[in-house]
Design an enzyme around this catalytic site. Structure first.
Site, PDB file in Angstrom:
ATOM      1  N   THR A 256       0.843  -1.189   0.000  1.00 35.17           N
ATOM      2  CA  THR A 256       0.000   0.000   0.000  1.00 35.17           C
ATOM      3  C   THR A 256       0.879   1.240   0.000  1.00 35.17           C
ATOM      4  OG1 THR A 256      -1.743   1.202   1.190  1.00 35.17           O
ATOM      5  CG2 THR A 256      -0.183  -0.026   2.531  1.00 35.17           C
TER       6      THR A 256
ATOM      7  N   HIS B   1       2.502 -11.551  14.234  1.00 33.24           N
ATOM      8  CA  HIS B   1       3.596 -12.121  15.022  1.00 33.24           C
ATOM      9  C   HIS B   1       3.336 -13.577  15.393  1.00 33.24           C
ATOM     10  CE1 HIS B   1       7.307 -11.870  16.948  1.00 33.24           C
ATOM     11  NE2 HIS B   1       7.116 -10.852  17.775  1.00 33.24           N
TER      12      HIS B   1
END
Length: 511
Positions: free
Chosen positions: A430, A482
């Site tokens: 993006t 994560h």
């Protein structure tokens, strides 16, 4: 006779809404001609005629229907020109109605409830009333617009008579809840009933004793209630003396003027408040179904993933020099401009192949690793942010990537993207820099596990071989899940992207 059904438009889509008929009932249509626009919670589609013939519409605009439902039929035995006669017959129908006379209120009260509009929809919101309280309505006439979390629907009258609104605009009611009542009328409408479809009758009932005189519209009643103003204190300027929204707004403005002279003498010693110019009005707009879907998914990602963001910076001078040197030749040969996006996508693909966890995703109790790079690119479209996918970007050349970016961005702006073009990405890039963003923490595009954020290029002082130099610098941000991507992998991925961008020759040589 050809029956046209709603086709399958995506694996997870079970229903669509008839957004707009581009052809009228009775029209002659050609094969493959666009006859209708469909809208799901993900995109807008066009429905094409499956044969040439006369169109017969079975489902009205605003209705939500399941995949496979018959929406219209096409009489393929008809010849062109036959369809034009149908509307003429319909237009002649209203002329016969005034000929009937007599009748009136039957005493029957028809209670209308909110119909079922979808399997997963349990409640709706009254968006707006097309008809006002006390209006004469005809059977199947559109009287209100109701909204769910997926689409907007039109509510049609289930009887002919005088409308009595129960649920006001903005009210949320469950499926099956009462929304209005209709006092059934046969024959001519009663003189007291006002209706937009019977102007002659309403014009003759100018008397203040009629129902509309001094009666506020739903919107006006809401404004008056908020301001604590009784409707009897307001003179209506609408049809038959009805209090309109403008009347209510004017009453709101005139109310403080009456109280001002009384308050002034009590505060002679108080310092006068400074005059403030401008207005303080607010505007409220309903969330579109697409915006609701986007907001729900973004919040879901924030709540359901262990999202973390790591940052780095890139010296853009080598790429800018290369681009400046070859952009004209590139444009002449490939007929597409050489932008920054192709460099970032190529660098991302090389880094993704070296750090496959960044290109993976969680599926239940398993991790799915992808040996290909389907890169989603965030594009700002008229209805909101969309993320079309560049397939197998790892195997595309610079000009192929640039061409694909231009093609997908144009379809996004025209709302022509299909579901297939927007699903299945494995990684997202993006670029908030085109809007001037210096630094941000992009949100993962689920079910992907990572997203790369580009930002604006700003000249900054940096140390080069012990000397301070001014270089064009871009900050990069990598947000990742994560749960499956460790810090070593995420940081190494971003360092590798930085290395490739600051030495573009590596991109060409694959080292």
């Amino acid at each position: 006779m050809i029956e046209v059904k709603i086709p399958t438009v995506g694996e997870s889509i079970t229903e669509v809404t008839i957004s707009q008929w581009t052809k009228q009932d009775g029209d002659y249509v050609e094969m493959d001609e666009v006859i209708c626009e469909l809208e799901s919670d993900k995109a807008t589609f066009e429905l094409n005629a499956e044969a040439a013939g006369v169109l017969s519409i079975k489902v009205e605009e605003g209705e939500t229907i399941e995949i496979g439902t018959i929406v219209c039929t096409i009489d393929d035995s008809a010849v062109e020109g036959a369809g034009s006669s149908a509307p003429a017959e319909k237009e002649s129908a209203p002329a016969a109605a005034p000929a009937s006379s007599g009748g009136g209120k039957t005493g029957e009260i028809y209670e209308m409830i909110v119909p079922t509009v979808g399997e997963s929809i349990t409640e709706v919101t009254v968006g707006s009333w097309v008809k006002e309280d006390g209006d004469m309505v005809e059977l199947d006439e559109i009287i209100a617009e109701i909204e769910s979390d997926k689409a907007t629907f039109e509510l049609t009258a289930e009887a002919r008579g005088i409308l009595n609104i129960v649920a006001q605009e903005g009210d949320t009611i469950e499926i099956g809840g009462m929304i209005c009542k209709i006092e059934v009328v046969e024959g001519d409408a009663p003189a007291a009933a006002s209706s937009s479809s019977a102007p002659a009758a309403s014009a003759s009932s100018e008397s203040e004793d009629n129902y509309a005189a001094g009666h506020p519209s739903p919107a006006a009643a809401k404004i008056l209630a908020e301001k604590g103003i009784d409707a009897s204190q307001v003179k209506g300027t609408g049809k038959d003396g009805r209090i309109t929204k403008e009347d209510a707004m004017a009453a709101e403005k005139s109310a403080p003027k009456k109280e001002a002279p009384k308050a002034a003498p009590a505060k002679e010693a108080a310092p006068a408040a400074p005059a403030v110019g401008g207005t303080r009005e607010q505007t409220r707009k309903k969330l579109t179904p697409l915006r609701k879907t986007v907001s729900r998914r973004l919040v879901s990602v924030k709540n359901e993933t262990a999202m973390l963001t790591t940052f780095n910076e890139v010296d853009m001078k080598p790429i800018m020099d290369l681009r400046k040197k070859y952009k004209d030749a590139f444009k002449d040969k490939y007929e597409v401009g050489l932008g920054f996006m192709s460099f970032f996508i190529k660098a991302s693909c090389m880094a993704l192949q070296e750090w496959p966890a960044v290109n993976a995703q969680i599926d239940g109790d398993e991790i799915v690793y992808n040996d290909y790079c389907d890169v989603s690119i965030a594009v700002s479209a008229p209805k909101g942010l969309v993320v079309p996918v560049i397939r197998n970007a790892e195997s595309l050349s610079f000009n192929q990537i640039e061409s694909e970016v231009v093609r997908l961005a144009k379809k996004a702006r025209d709302n022509k993207l299909s579901i297939d073009e927007m699903q299945g990405g494995t990684f997202t890039v993006t670029n908030g820099g085109i809007f001037g963003s210096m630094l941000s923490t992009p949100i993962i595009n689920a079910p992907q596990s990572a997203i790369l954020g580009m930002h604006n290029i700003v000249e900054r002082p940096v140390a080069i071989n012990g000397q301070v130099e001014i270089r064009p610098i871009m900050y990069l941000a990598l947000s990742y899940d994560h749960r499956i991507i460790d810090g070593r992998e995420s940081v190494s991925f971003l360092v590798r992207v930085k290395q490739l961008l600051e030495d573009p020759a590596r991109l060409m040589l694959g080292i």
